[in-house]
Write an enzyme that holds these catalytic residues in place. Sequence first.
Site, PDB file in Angstrom:
ATOM      1  N   ALA A 167     -13.857  -1.261   3.906  1.00  9.57           N
ATOM      2  CA  ALA A 167     -14.935  -1.011   4.850  1.00  9.57           C
ATOM      3  C   ALA A 167     -16.184  -0.617   4.067  1.00  9.57           C
ATOM      4  O   ALA A 167     -16.108  -0.183   2.914  1.00  9.57           O
ATOM      5  CB  ALA A 167     -14.539   0.091   5.818  1.00  9.57           C
TER       6      ALA A 167
ATOM      7  N   GLY B  11      -9.899  -1.351   4.624  1.00 12.91           N
ATOM      8  CA  GLY B  11     -10.123  -2.136   5.827  1.00 12.91           C
ATOM      9  C   GLY B  11      -9.808  -3.605   5.643  1.00 12.91           C
ATOM     10  O   GLY B  11      -9.438  -4.295   6.594  1.00 12.91           O
TER      11      GLY B  11
ATOM     12  N   GLU C 201      -6.141  -3.890   6.151  1.00 14.89           N
ATOM     13  CA  GLU C 201      -5.890  -3.705   7.581  1.00 14.89           C
ATOM     14  C   GLU C 201      -6.282  -4.938   8.382  1.00 14.89           C
ATOM     15  O   GLU C 201      -5.575  -5.337   9.315  1.00 14.89           O
ATOM     16  CB  GLU C 201      -6.656  -2.472   8.072  1.00 14.89           C
ATOM     17  CG  GLU C 201      -6.102  -1.177   7.492  1.00 14.89           C
ATOM     18  CD  GLU C 201      -6.991   0.017   7.750  1.00 14.89           C
ATOM     19  OE1 GLU C 201      -6.493   1.033   8.258  1.00 14.89           O
ATOM     20  OE2 GLU C 201      -8.203  -0.046   7.426  1.00 14.89           O
TER      21      GLU C 201
ATOM     22  N   GLU D  39      -7.900   4.661   0.686  1.00 16.92           N
ATOM     23  CA  GLU D  39      -8.818   5.594   1.353  1.00 16.92           C
ATOM     24  C   GLU D  39      -8.697   7.021   0.843  1.00 16.92           C
ATOM     25  O   GLU D  39      -9.659   7.780   0.874  1.00 16.92           O
ATOM     26  CB  GLU D  39      -8.574   5.561   2.872  1.00 16.92           C
ATOM     27  CG  GLU D  39      -9.005   4.276   3.568  1.00 16.92           C
ATOM     28  CD  GLU D  39      -7.917   3.211   3.602  1.00 16.92           C
ATOM     29  OE1 GLU D  39      -8.102   2.225   4.338  1.00 16.92           O
ATOM     30  OE2 GLU D  39      -6.891   3.351   2.900  1.00 16.92           O
TER      31      GLU D  39
END
Length: 266
Positions: free
Chosen positions: A73, A117, A120, A140
Amino acid sequence: MTHAATDPYDTLAIERHDDGYAVVTLNRPEALNALNSALFRDLAAFLDAVEHDDTVRCLILTGAGDKAFAAGADIKEMADQTYAQMYTANFFALGHDRITRFRKPIIAAVNGFALGGGCELAMLCDFIVASDKAKFGQPEINLGVAPGIGGSQRLTRLVGKSKAMDMVLTARMMDADEAERAGLASRVVPHDTLMDEVRKIAARIAAQSPLAVMANKEMVNAALETTLTQGVQFERRLFHSLFAFEDQKEGMGAFVEKRKPAFKGR
């Protein structure tokens, strides 16, 4: 034949193919295709546009460039956010929720790093075909946070508690071979042939009855949400329901007559 779409997406490149699938490329190579709000808005808008488009029966999702599917992300977008801002905006919900309710298959063609992300997003797709150069991870914790687009939940369901806990607590990356062994990736192919292989897979899916494809996707997804007894009952009812369609008659008739079926989606 392929057609570069004129869809007005700043963060995506769209290519439609006459064989009934589209390639959606995350197109932020300068940021290793990092996921930001604009990208999720574009992706949700594209999924809205093709949900009921009969010419697109399967999607391929991949990343621009030769290094990353999506390296995570966009940290710059999140770094200064407060809890109130993240909670009010329901950060990440748009992309996650729109993908999970998309009824057609999405294949993740992971061409490099799929981290945070990016991992994911790949897991949100229906299955993952990985380049032999792919790397998966949920790093993360290195930033003092945690997965936020379902990573802790889907990774655990796919690879088991031990590997998932290892990855989220140590931030280690899983290479393509380990990802396939662990059940994260469905198959691994040579990097240079990744898109050719995934296009063949998408074309094969797109050639099936779109009604049967949607039903089969629903069945498999239900397996993670229900008990075995409920899941089998759901499967059986959907199986029965497919006999209401012309495609069932065509498919079984073609098998008996030893010819290729011509499915029409009705």
